[in-house]
Scaffold this active site. Structure first.
Site, PDB file in Angstrom:
ATOM      1  N   HIS A   1       3.478   1.808   2.017  1.00 38.18           N
ATOM      2  CA  HIS A   1       4.089   2.190   3.295  1.00 38.18           C
ATOM      3  C   HIS A   1       5.596   1.988   3.265  1.00 38.18           C
ATOM      4  O   HIS A   1       6.130   1.164   2.526  1.00 38.18           O
ATOM      5  CB  HIS A   1       3.418   1.499   4.490  1.00 38.18           C
ATOM      6  CG  HIS A   1       3.690   0.048   4.693  1.00 38.18           C
ATOM      7  ND1 HIS A   1       2.762  -0.805   5.234  1.00 38.18           N
ATOM      8  CD2 HIS A   1       4.788  -0.710   4.455  1.00 38.18           C
ATOM      9  CE1 HIS A   1       3.293  -2.011   5.337  1.00 38.18           C
ATOM     10  NE2 HIS A   1       4.504  -1.988   4.862  1.00 38.18           N
TER      11      HIS A   1
ATOM     12  N   GLU B   1       1.805   4.126   7.359  1.00 42.56           N
ATOM     13  CA  GLU B   1       0.690   3.746   6.496  1.00 42.56           C
ATOM     14  C   GLU B   1       0.154   4.964   5.725  1.00 42.56           C
ATOM     15  O   GLU B   1       0.469   6.108   6.078  1.00 42.56           O
ATOM     16  CB  GLU B   1      -0.429   3.150   7.362  1.00 42.56           C
ATOM     17  CG  GLU B   1      -0.016   1.911   8.146  1.00 42.56           C
ATOM     18  CD  GLU B   1       0.039   0.636   7.292  1.00 42.56           C
ATOM     19  OE1 GLU B   1       0.355   0.719   6.094  1.00 42.56           O
ATOM     20  OE2 GLU B   1      -0.232  -0.449   7.841  1.00 42.56           O
TER      21      GLU B   1
ATOM     22  N   ASN C   1       0.823  -1.216   0.000  1.00 37.36           N
ATOM     23  CA  ASN C   1       0.000   0.000   0.000  1.00 37.36           C
ATOM     24  C   ASN C   1       0.858   1.268   0.000  1.00 37.36           C
ATOM     25  O   ASN C   1       0.366   2.359   0.256  1.00 37.36           O
ATOM     26  CB  ASN C   1      -0.954   0.005   1.196  1.00 37.36           C
ATOM     27  CG  ASN C   1      -0.218   0.000   2.536  1.00 37.36           C
ATOM     28  OD1 ASN C   1       1.007   0.017   2.558  1.00 37.36           O
ATOM     29  ND2 ASN C   1      -0.955  -0.019   3.626  1.00 37.36           N
TER      30      ASN C   1
END
Ligand code: GLP
Length: 249
Positions: free
Chosen positions: A145, A150, A143
């Site tokens: 990160h 995050e 994603n």
């Protein structure tokens, strides 16, 4: 193939077979220049072959890793002591012990929930006392990160506790027998902390990382893709294998 993407960011695309050596070269270069260099080490499948390659080079006498000073990137909150899930213990087993890097040379991300906020500040002070990080190595989350930063994390963030996203806990579930045992809180260097390193190596391999590597390097610089903030750093070397780089043309 090597290509400059922005003034501070260099992309090196290698074959899958060359990936570990190209990543290990980053560590070798910094340690040859400065034997007690401060190096930030990530965990995960991506850097694993690099650790094996570094150990192989040390056995051959081509590199001496035992004087470097290691710092950690992230870990699980609550993974204390000899908890087998802790990233610290993974790094110790996989790399620090076989490389003869003594425990006192390692600066650990705090994991004890008690007093964690003060401990995060102490962690930052420890980085400063070591003169900052010479080389920070990073993997790339699916994603976007980096560490456990995050999507949505501020580029100014410092070492902090993170509530992990479902994408991350699902990706990490493979490492646990029981899905419900996967920790949901992590502790990570912040994006601001990472960007202060004097040099950064982003390691990315495999076809499943191609979309997020494209977004990282060519999409908007945005908290939605935390790794995109690396384009604001001065000395970033991206080492990607051909599969991961497939969408960068
Ligand atoms: C994990 C870690 C990161 C790591 C990333 C990629 O969640 N917190 O430090 O870089 O995900 O892991 P992998 O290399 O296994 O794909």
């Amino acid at each position: 193939m090597s290509r400059t993407l922005a003034p501070g960011i260099q992309l090196q695309v290698v074959s899958a077979a060359e990936f570990a050596a190209a990543a290990a070269d980053l560590v070798q270069a910094v340690v040859q220049r400065k034997p007690d260099a401060v190096v930030g080490f990530p965990t995960g499948d991506t850097p694993l072959p690099m650790y094996h390659e570094l150990l192989r080079r040390q056995q051959l006498g081509a590199i001496n890793l035992s004087s470097l000073r290691a710092v950690m990137l992230d870990d699980y909150l609550g993974a204390t002591g000899d908890d087998p899930v802790s990233f610290h213990n993974w790094l110790k087993r996989t790399f620090f012990d076989p490389a003869s890097i003594d425990g006192w040379r390692l600066w650990r991300v705090p994991t004890d929930p008690e007093g964690i906020e003060a401990a995060c500040r102490t962690y930052e002070q420890g980085l400063a006392e070591r003169g900052g990080v010479d080389l920070q190595l990073l993997g790339l989350g699916l994603n976007g990160h980096i560490g456990f930063n995050e999507p949505g994390t501020s580029p100014d963030s410092r070492t902090h506790v993170v509530h992990l996203t479902p994408s991350t806990t699902t990706a990490n579930a493979a490492y646990w027998d029981e899905a419900e045992n996967v920790p949901v809180y992590g502790v990570t260097m912040g994006i601001g902390t990472i960007l202060e390193a004097r040099s950064i190596g982003l390691l990315v391999n495999g076809r499943r990382k191609a979309e997020i590597l494209r977004a990282t390097l060519l999409g908007p610089i945005s908290p939605e893709v935390p790794a995109s903030f690396l384009r604001r750093a001065q000395h970033v070397q991206v080492v990607a294998d051909e599969d991961a780089a497939a969408l960068l043309a």
